[in-house]
Design a protein around this motif. Structure first.
Motif, PDB file in Angstrom:
ATOM      1  N   ASP A  83      -4.093 -13.923   8.666  1.00 22.70           N
ATOM      2  CA  ASP A  83      -3.674 -13.241   9.044  1.00 22.70           C
ATOM      3  C   ASP A  83      -2.908 -11.815   8.899  1.00 22.70           C
ATOM      4  OD1 ASP A  83      -1.075 -12.118  10.011  1.00 22.70           O
ATOM      5  OD2 ASP A  83       0.138 -13.598   9.342  1.00 22.70           O
ATOM      6  N   ASN A  84      -4.424 -10.906   8.334  1.00 24.90           N
ATOM      7  CA  ASN A  84      -4.870  -9.949   8.384  1.00 24.90           C
ATOM      8  C   ASN A  84      -3.440  -8.628   8.158  1.00 24.90           C
ATOM      9  OD1 ASN A  84      -7.428 -10.569   7.959  1.00 24.90           O
ATOM     10  ND2 ASN A  84      -8.211  -9.942   9.615  1.00 24.90           N
ATOM     11  N   VAL A  85      -3.205  -8.723   9.238  1.00 24.38           N
ATOM     12  CA  VAL A  85      -1.622  -7.626   9.415  1.00 24.38           C
ATOM     13  C   VAL A  85      -0.637  -7.255   8.348  1.00 24.38           C
ATOM     14  CG1 VAL A  85       0.156  -6.343  11.033  1.00 24.38           C
ATOM     15  CG2 VAL A  85      -1.880  -7.303  11.933  1.00 24.38           C
ATOM     16  N   ALA A  86      -0.367  -9.419   8.302  1.00 25.56           N
ATOM     17  CA  ALA A  86       1.120  -9.722   7.456  1.00 25.56           C
ATOM     18  C   ALA A  86       0.175  -9.745   5.825  1.00 25.56           C
ATOM     19  CB  ALA A  86       1.360 -11.123   7.447  1.00 25.56           C
ATOM     20  N   ALA A  87      -1.086  -9.491   5.799  1.00 25.92           N
ATOM     21  CA  ALA A  87      -2.020  -9.860   4.295  1.00 25.92           C
ATOM     22  C   ALA A  87      -2.151  -7.915   3.734  1.00 25.92           C
ATOM     23  CB  ALA A  87      -3.758 -10.533   4.067  1.00 25.92           C
ATOM     24  N   ALA A  88      -1.920  -7.128   5.518  1.00 25.68           N
ATOM     25  CA  ALA A  88      -2.257  -6.024   4.845  1.00 25.68           C
ATOM     26  C   ALA A  88      -1.518  -5.079   4.345  1.00 25.68           C
ATOM     27  CB  ALA A  88      -2.938  -4.900   5.718  1.00 25.68           C
ATOM     28  N   LEU A  89      -0.009  -5.663   4.764  1.00 24.45           N
ATOM     29  CA  LEU A  89       1.172  -4.752   4.312  1.00 24.45           C
ATOM     30  C   LEU A  89       1.862  -6.018   3.001  1.00 24.45           C
ATOM     31  CD1 LEU A  89       3.898  -3.729   5.150  1.00 24.45           C
ATOM     32  CD2 LEU A  89       4.560  -6.490   6.376  1.00 24.45           C
ATOM     33  N   ALA A  90       1.448  -6.773   2.833  1.00 26.94           N
ATOM     34  CA  ALA A  90       2.001  -6.811   1.562  1.00 26.94           C
ATOM     35  C   ALA A  90       0.883  -6.652   0.327  1.00 26.94           C
ATOM     36  CB  ALA A  90       1.628  -8.745   1.477  1.00 26.94           C
ATOM     37  N   MET A  91      -0.261  -6.498   0.754  1.00 29.35           N
ATOM     38  CA  MET A  91      -1.234  -5.640  -0.155  1.00 29.35           C
ATOM     39  C   MET A  91      -0.920  -4.410  -0.473  1.00 29.35           C
ATOM     40  SD  MET A  91      -3.337  -6.322  -2.599  1.00 29.35           S
ATOM     41  CE  MET A  91      -4.135  -7.397  -2.376  1.00 29.35           C
ATOM     42  N   GLN A  92       0.256  -3.709   0.436  1.00 31.90           N
ATOM     43  CA  GLN A  92       0.564  -2.582   0.546  1.00 31.90           C
ATOM     44  C   GLN A  92       1.560  -2.486  -0.541  1.00 31.90           C
ATOM     45  OE1 GLN A  92      -0.771   0.598   1.789  1.00 31.90           O
ATOM     46  NE2 GLN A  92       0.851   1.457   1.181  1.00 31.90           N
ATOM     47  N   THR A  93       2.677  -3.431  -0.379  1.00 30.91           N
ATOM     48  CA  THR A  93       3.666  -3.737  -1.377  1.00 30.91           C
ATOM     49  C   THR A  93       3.052  -3.380  -2.420  1.00 30.91           C
ATOM     50  OG1 THR A  93       5.086  -4.082   0.883  1.00 30.91           O
ATOM     51  CG2 THR A  93       5.858  -4.450  -1.934  1.00 30.91           C
ATOM     52  N   ALA A  94       2.317  -4.201  -3.247  1.00 27.94           N
ATOM     53  CA  ALA A  94       1.616  -4.121  -3.976  1.00 27.94           C
ATOM     54  C   ALA A  94       1.157  -3.030  -4.641  1.00 27.94           C
ATOM     55  CB  ALA A  94      -0.013  -5.493  -4.571  1.00 27.94           C
ATOM     56  N   HIS A  95      -0.219  -2.732  -3.787  1.00 23.73           N
ATOM     57  CA  HIS A  95      -0.473  -1.042  -4.544  1.00 23.73           C
ATOM     58  C   HIS A  95       0.862  -0.364  -4.368  1.00 23.73           C
ATOM     59  CE1 HIS A  95      -3.107   2.113  -4.212  1.00 23.73           C
ATOM     60  NE2 HIS A  95      -2.457   2.736  -3.317  1.00 23.73           N
ATOM     61  N   GLU A  96       2.037   0.157  -3.694  1.00 32.41           N
ATOM     62  CA  GLU A  96       2.877   1.013  -4.203  1.00 32.41           C
ATOM     63  C   GLU A  96       3.895   0.677  -5.450  1.00 32.41           C
ATOM     64  OE1 GLU A  96       5.245   0.562  -0.238  1.00 32.41           O
ATOM     65  OE2 GLU A  96       3.535   1.418   0.981  1.00 32.41           O
ATOM     66  N   LEU A  97       3.565  -0.662  -5.981  1.00 29.26           N
ATOM     67  CA  LEU A  97       4.367  -0.666  -7.089  1.00 29.26           C
ATOM     68  C   LEU A  97       3.185  -0.730  -8.191  1.00 29.26           C
ATOM     69  CD1 LEU A  97       6.248  -4.466  -5.863  1.00 29.26           C
ATOM     70  CD2 LEU A  97       7.108  -2.397  -6.452  1.00 29.26           C
ATOM     71  N   ASP A  98       2.156  -0.417  -7.926  1.00 31.95           N
ATOM     72  CA  ASP A  98       1.638  -0.428  -9.641  1.00 31.95           C
ATOM     73  C   ASP A  98       0.510   0.478  -8.744  1.00 31.95           C
ATOM     74  OD1 ASP A  98       0.321  -0.884 -11.386  1.00 31.95           O
ATOM     75  OD2 ASP A  98      -0.660  -3.016 -11.218  1.00 31.95           O
ATOM     76  N   PRO A  99       0.281   1.707  -7.945  1.00 35.35           N
ATOM     77  CA  PRO A  99      -0.633   2.344  -7.828  1.00 35.35           C
ATOM     78  C   PRO A  99      -2.287   2.326  -8.602  1.00 35.35           C
ATOM     79  CG  PRO A  99       1.428   3.798  -7.902  1.00 35.35           C
ATOM     80  CD  PRO A  99       1.196   2.117  -8.963  1.00 35.35           C
ATOM     81  N   ALA A 100      -1.959   2.191 -10.228  1.00 34.57           N
ATOM     82  CA  ALA A 100      -2.423   2.146 -11.053  1.00 34.57           C
ATOM     83  C   ALA A 100      -4.174   1.484 -11.096  1.00 34.57           C
ATOM     84  CB  ALA A 100      -2.409   2.457 -12.083  1.00 34.57           C
ATOM     85  N   CYS A 101      -3.147  -0.291 -10.772  1.00 36.49           N
ATOM     86  CA  CYS A 101      -4.051  -1.564 -10.425  1.00 36.49           C
ATOM     87  C   CYS A 101      -5.139  -0.872  -9.217  1.00 36.49           C
ATOM     88  CB  CYS A 101      -3.297  -2.537  -9.473  1.00 36.49           C
ATOM     89  SG  CYS A 101      -4.275  -3.991  -9.898  1.00 36.49           S
ATOM     90  N   ALA A 102      -6.991  -0.799 -10.478  1.00 39.40           N
ATOM     91  CA  ALA A 102      -7.938  -0.696  -8.858  1.00 39.40           C
ATOM     92  C   ALA A 102      -7.763  -1.631  -7.982  1.00 39.40           C
ATOM     93  CB  ALA A 102      -8.822  -0.649  -9.968  1.00 39.40           C
ATOM     94  N   LEU A 117      -6.260  -0.050  14.684  1.00 40.98           N
ATOM     95  CA  LEU A 117      -6.548   0.741  14.573  1.00 40.98           C
ATOM     96  C   LEU A 117      -5.097   1.611  14.400  1.00 40.98           C
ATOM     97  CD1 LEU A 117      -9.081   2.759  16.296  1.00 40.98           C
ATOM     98  CD2 LEU A 117      -9.087   1.536  13.733  1.00 40.98           C
ATOM     99  N   ALA A 118      -4.163   0.203  14.675  1.00 40.64           N
ATOM    100  CA  ALA A 118      -2.340   1.348  15.074  1.00 40.64           C
ATOM    101  C   ALA A 118      -1.611   0.736  13.655  1.00 40.64           C
ATOM    102  CB  ALA A 118      -1.616   0.471  16.618  1.00 40.64           C
ATOM    103  N   VAL A 119      -1.715  -0.448  13.747  1.00 39.71           N
ATOM    104  CA  VAL A 119      -1.400  -0.482  12.848  1.00 39.71           C
ATOM    105  C   VAL A 119      -2.351  -0.135  11.185  1.00 39.71           C
ATOM    106  CG1 VAL A 119      -1.246  -2.756  10.938  1.00 39.71           C
ATOM    107  CG2 VAL A 119      -0.902  -2.475  13.458  1.00 39.71           C
ATOM    108  N   ALA A 120      -3.329   0.610  11.265  1.00 43.97           N
ATOM    109  CA  ALA A 120      -3.306   0.899   9.867  1.00 43.97           C
ATOM    110  C   ALA A 120      -3.364   1.982   9.463  1.00 43.97           C
ATOM    111  CB  ALA A 120      -5.030   0.890  10.330  1.00 43.97           C
ATOM    112  N   GLY A 121      -2.735   2.930  10.949  1.00 48.56           N
ATOM    113  CA  GLY A 121      -2.329   4.296  11.226  1.00 48.56           C
ATOM    114  C   GLY A 121      -0.894   4.320  10.481  1.00 48.56           C
ATOM    115  N   VAL A 122       0.149   3.727  10.868  1.00 48.36           N
ATOM    116  CA  VAL A 122       0.669   3.307  11.085  1.00 48.36           C
ATOM    117  C   VAL A 122       1.214   3.286   9.211  1.00 48.36           C
ATOM    118  CG1 VAL A 122       3.521   1.907  10.744  1.00 48.36           C
ATOM    119  CG2 VAL A 122       2.169   2.769  13.229  1.00 48.36           C
ATOM    120  N   LEU A 123       0.718   2.216   8.799  1.00 47.26           N
ATOM    121  CA  LEU A 123       0.830   1.944   7.389  1.00 47.26           C
ATOM    122  C   LEU A 123      -0.011   3.274   5.993  1.00 47.26           C
ATOM    123  CD1 LEU A 123       0.936  -0.837   5.542  1.00 47.26           C
ATOM    124  CD2 LEU A 123      -1.432  -1.312   5.569  1.00 47.26           C
TER     125      LEU A 123
END
Length: 310
Positions: A83-102, A117-123
């Motif tokens: 489920d790559n779309v939901a996985a990308a959404l969860a990882m985006q949330t993690a990145h927003e909470l901790d932007p310094a984490c490589a 591409l539509a999902v990536a563009g919105v994200l």
């Protein structure tokens, strides 16, 4: 995977160093990443939900913030379940909470290449909240019509708009909105007749031109007058009736008669009531004695029938 394993070890060392037992969220987080390493993504997803339910958004019991890693675990489990779309959404949330984490940034870049591409563009443009809103709209759009969330009286207003557009396709929005505020019976009567619709539209257009939308909004719109209804339905109007046809009694009533006489005449013309002379006059004039004899004979026949029964 080595970085994830190091995070697990860090939580344990922090707990041991403080002589405290790891809390429920930290234990579920460590076990979830262990399940990820073992390829048991369904169980890892369950542990991710436990962390999201019990984890603290600030520093945890051991002074370590598990909240970004909870979303990272959630993303890893969803990615393992394809489920790559939901996985990308969860990882985006993690990145927003901790932007310094490589680690979060690296995983997000990988997932962005796997989603449409539509999902990536919105994200990329709107972040996690924008993607959540976009996904909700897409889900609603794909539902069948009877399952979609609609405002109250949505289908009534859409039907009335279609009927108005049939005769006046280019009405200003304030006039259309004002027409829709009319009582349903009055609006339906107007829309049954193109002339009646034109009368009301002209009235509202004049108010709009004189005072603008503000005056039109407070204008007390009324239904058709009785004289206008009679002009639409016919001069001998008795009742409004149903539909755009002539009113009941139109073409059947005659002037100079009261209502009772008019209704009686109408029934006679439709064959529902015969003249009183035909109702009271017998077909054959019988003498009085014949009528009495007939009654006696009927009584005798009834006695014979009773004797046979009993």
């Amino acid at each position: 995977m080595q970085k994830l394993h190091s995070m697990q070890v860090g939580l344990l060392l922090t707990a041991w160093g403080s002589s405290k037992q790891p809390d429920k969220a930290s234990l579920a987080l460590m076990r979830g990443f262990a399940y990820i390493q073992a390829g048991r993504h369904e169980q890892a997803l369950k542990d991710a939900r436990v962390v999201l339910a019990y984890g603290s958004k600030g520093s945890g019991q051991q002074g370590v913030c598990v909240w970004p890693w909870a979303h990272s675990l959630h993303s890893a489990a969803l990615e393992g379940l394809q489920d790559n779309v939901a996985a990308a959404l969860a990882m985006q949330t993690a990145h927003e909470l901790d932007p310094a984490c490589a680690d979060h940034e690296e995983n997000l870049e990988r997932l962005m290449r796997r989603v449409p591409l539509a999902v990536a563009g919105v994200l990329e443009a709107e972040g996690s909240l924008g993607l959540q809103h976009w996904l909700a709209e897409e889900e609603e759009r794909k539902k069948p019509e009877f399952l979609k969330q609609r405002p109250k009286y949505y289908y009534y207003y859409e039907w009335m708009k279609q009927r108005i557009h049939a005769t006046h396709p280019a009405l200003p929005e304030p006039v259309m909105d004002k027409l829709l505020t009319m009582p349903a019976n009055d609006l339906d009567l107007i829309l049954q007749h193109k002339e009646g619709t034109t009368w009301k539209v002209d009235e509202l257009m004049e108010v709009l031109e004189q005072g603008g939308p503000a005056l039109l909004e407070g204008y007390p719109v009324q239904g058709l007058s009785w004289e206008q209804v009679k002009k639409l339905k016919g001069p001998n109007l008795v009742g409004l009736g149903m539909g755009p046809g002539p009113a009941p009694g139109e073409g059947l009533l005659e002037h100079g008669l009261d209502r009772h006489e008019q209704l009686k005449l109408q029934a006679q013309k439709q064959g529902l009531l015969e003249g009183s002379a035909h109702e009271l006059r017998p077909s054959v004039d019988l003498p009085a004695c014949s009528i009495v004899d007939t009654a006696d004979d009927s009584s005798d026949e009834q006695d014979d029938l009773d004797a046979l029964i009993y």
